[in-house]
Design an enzyme around this catalytic site. Structure first.
Site, short mmCIF file in Angstrom:
data_model
loop_
_atom_site.label_atom_id
_atom_site.label_comp_id
_atom_site.label_asym_id
_atom_site.label_seq_id
_atom_site.Cartn_x
_atom_site.Cartn_y
_atom_site.Cartn_z
N ASN A 62 33.80 42.02 32.92
CA ASN A 62 34.57 43.27 32.96
C ASN A 62 33.71 44.43 33.44
O ASN A 62 32.52 44.52 33.11
CB ASN A 62 35.25 43.57 31.62
CG ASN A 62 34.34 43.57 30.43
OD1 ASN A 62 33.32 42.88 30.42
ND2 ASN A 62 34.67 44.34 29.42
N ASN A 65 35.07 51.89 33.52
CA ASN A 65 34.93 53.14 34.26
C ASN A 65 35.22 54.30 33.33
O ASN A 65 36.07 54.16 32.42
CB ASN A 65 35.92 53.13 35.43
CG ASN A 65 35.61 54.21 36.44
OD1 ASN A 65 35.96 55.35 36.25
ND2 ASN A 65 34.93 53.84 37.50
N GLU A 75 38.52 38.49 34.12
CA GLU A 75 39.32 37.45 34.76
C GLU A 75 39.70 37.85 36.18
O GLU A 75 39.60 37.06 37.12
CB GLU A 75 40.62 37.18 33.98
CG GLU A 75 40.43 36.62 32.59
CD GLU A 75 40.27 37.68 31.51
OE1 GLU A 75 39.65 38.73 31.78
OE2 GLU A 75 40.76 37.44 30.40
N CYS A 112 44.78 39.59 29.17
CA CYS A 112 45.83 40.63 29.11
C CYS A 112 46.98 40.25 30.05
O CYS A 112 46.87 39.34 30.87
CB CYS A 112 45.24 42.00 29.47
SG CYS A 112 45.00 42.23 31.24
N1 THU Z 1 39.00 42.65 28.84
C1 THU Z 1 38.73 41.65 29.72
O1 THU Z 1 37.87 41.77 30.60
N2 THU Z 1 39.45 40.51 29.61
C2 THU Z 1 40.32 40.24 28.59
O2 THU Z 1 40.86 39.13 28.54
C3 THU Z 1 40.63 41.25 27.59
C4 THU Z 1 40.02 42.57 27.80
C5 THU Z 1 38.18 43.87 28.92
C6 THU Z 1 38.87 45.11 29.39
C7 THU Z 1 37.98 46.18 28.79
O3 THU Z 1 36.84 46.36 29.62
C8 THU Z 1 37.50 45.56 27.48
O4 THU Z 1 37.68 44.16 27.63
C9 THU Z 1 38.25 46.05 26.25
O5 THU Z 1 39.62 45.94 26.41
#
Ligand code: THU
Length: 162
Positions: A62, A65, A75, A112
């Site tokens: 992830n 920003n 993902e 998500c």
């Molecule tokens: N996030 C992901 O990268 N993948 C997921 O499956 C759930 C959430 C990230 C988004 C954000 O950077 C952090 O986790 C908290 O929501």
């Protein structure tokens, strides 16, 4: 009127050691990918590893920003990188995990809605199931046979046809 129902079926493994060697090494790649997360706002470091049909593994993490909605989940970073680096190559599986920066153990995570939509589009486009291997906390791992399972009644390209 008809009553219609759908159910979710997946396998729950007690530990990573129960996984096939392919799934285990993909999960290890996802765990490693958490180390490249840029998550100063949530401290939730997510790693994803995509296995392509040509054997290549593409990782993502992830990227947050200061303008929060401009960040992107692990993902989608991984799946979009895979799609742009290997156009036309099917995605076989994706492993997903998460860790807090100060706690180096895999957490429970669940893609998500936006990531489900994106993964399901690749599945639909290539007419090939994408297996999901996801950490479920306390060392457990969920293996879900395809992304459609996570997004029943999804919107897809067929809906745009006249
Ligand atoms: N996030 C992901 O990268 N993948 C997921 O499956 C759930 C959430 C990230 C988004 C954000 O950077 C952090 O986790 C908290 O929501």
């Amino acid at each position: 009127m008809k009553h219609i129902s759908s159910e979710i079926k997946y396998d729950l493994y007690e530990s990573m050691d129960e996984l096939s060697s392919e799934d285990k090494s993909l999960m290890l790649a996802a765990i490693e990918a958490t180390g490249t997360a840029y998550a100063p706002y949530s401290n939730f470091h997510v790693g994803a590893a995509v296995l392509m049909e040509n054997g290549q593994v593409v990782r993502g993490s992830n990227q947050e920003n200061a303008a929060y909605p401009s960040g992107l989940c692990a993902e989608r970073v991984a799946v979009f990188a895979a799609g742009s680096q290997f156009p036309g190559v099917k995605i076989k599986a994706i492993a997903i995990t998460a860790m807090f920066d100060d706690l180096k153990e895999p957490l429970s995570v669940s893609p998500c809605g936006d990531c489900r939509q994106v993964m399901a589009e690749y599945e639909h486009r290539y007419k090939a199931n994408i297996r999901l291997i996801i950490t479920a906390g306390k060392g457990k791992i969920m293996v879900i046979p395809n992304t459609k399972t996570l997004l029943p009644l999804m919107f897809n390209a067929e809906n745009l046809k006249k």
